[in-house]
Design a protein around this motif. Structure first.
Motif, mmCIF file in Angstrom:
data_model
loop_
_atom_site.group_PDB
_atom_site.id
_atom_site.type_symbol
_atom_site.label_atom_id
_atom_site.label_comp_id
_atom_site.label_asym_id
_atom_site.label_seq_id
_atom_site.Cartn_x
_atom_site.Cartn_y
_atom_site.Cartn_z
ATOM 1 N N LYS A 56 -12.467 9.998 20.074
ATOM 2 C CA LYS A 56 -11.396 9.063 20.447
ATOM 3 C C LYS A 56 -11.361 8.876 21.956
ATOM 4 C CE LYS A 56 -8.475 9.976 16.484
ATOM 5 N NZ LYS A 56 -7.183 10.453 15.992
ATOM 6 N N HIS A 58 -20.755 8.684 15.263
ATOM 7 C CA HIS A 58 -19.316 8.605 15.471
ATOM 8 C C HIS A 58 -18.985 9.141 16.852
ATOM 9 C CE1 HIS A 58 -18.976 7.594 11.287
ATOM 10 N NE2 HIS A 58 -19.718 8.642 10.991
ATOM 11 N N TYR A 114 -14.705 3.624 26.539
ATOM 12 C CA TYR A 114 -15.561 2.463 26.291
ATOM 13 C C TYR A 114 -14.727 1.182 26.269
ATOM 14 C CZ TYR A 114 -19.054 -0.502 24.051
ATOM 15 O OH TYR A 114 -19.932 -1.513 23.757
ATOM 16 N N ASP A 115 -13.592 1.227 25.582
ATOM 17 C CA ASP A 115 -12.714 0.051 25.529
ATOM 18 C C ASP A 115 -12.202 -0.329 26.918
ATOM 19 O OD1 ASP A 115 -13.047 -0.197 22.807
ATOM 20 O OD2 ASP A 115 -11.181 0.867 22.311
ATOM 21 N N ASN A 126 -14.229 6.584 22.879
ATOM 22 C CA ASN A 126 -13.913 5.239 22.415
ATOM 23 C C ASN A 126 -12.904 4.573 23.351
ATOM 24 O OD1 ASN A 126 -13.929 2.991 20.762
ATOM 25 N ND2 ASN A 126 -12.382 3.812 19.382
#
Length: 87
Positions: A36, A33, A42-43, A39
């Motif tokens: 946030k 995991h 990465y996006d 993530n």
């Protein structure tokens, strides 16, 4: 009739275990995991690379040209972008 019930029970248990297999492996290995913040980074990198990098003419994901492009161009650029963002 008793054996049919046992066979159904065994089949149910096997499918239940297969469904949990990936989650249990991730838990055992310390989890995959990501935070946030990571993530989001990465996006952002994925969006940036989707616009800036020219894709090969072959759009088939299984083609040799696409695989070479992903390994030699896309992968290093994504890693570089994530390092710039601190990951």
């Amino acid at each position: 009739m008793k054996y049919k019930t046992q066979i159904l029970l065994i089949c149910f248990l096997c499918t239940s275990l297969l469904g949990c297999y990936e989650s249990s492996i991730r838990f055992w290995n310390g989890g995959s995991h990501i935070s946030k913040k990571e993530n989001k980074a990465y996006d952002e990198c994925m969006d940036k690379l989707a616009v800036s990098l020219p894709r090969p003419k072959t759009e088939s994901s299984g083609s040799k040209e696409m695989q070479e492009w992903q390994v030699n161009v896309y992968g290093p650029k994504l890693t570089e972008c994530m390092k710039r963002k601190g990951f």
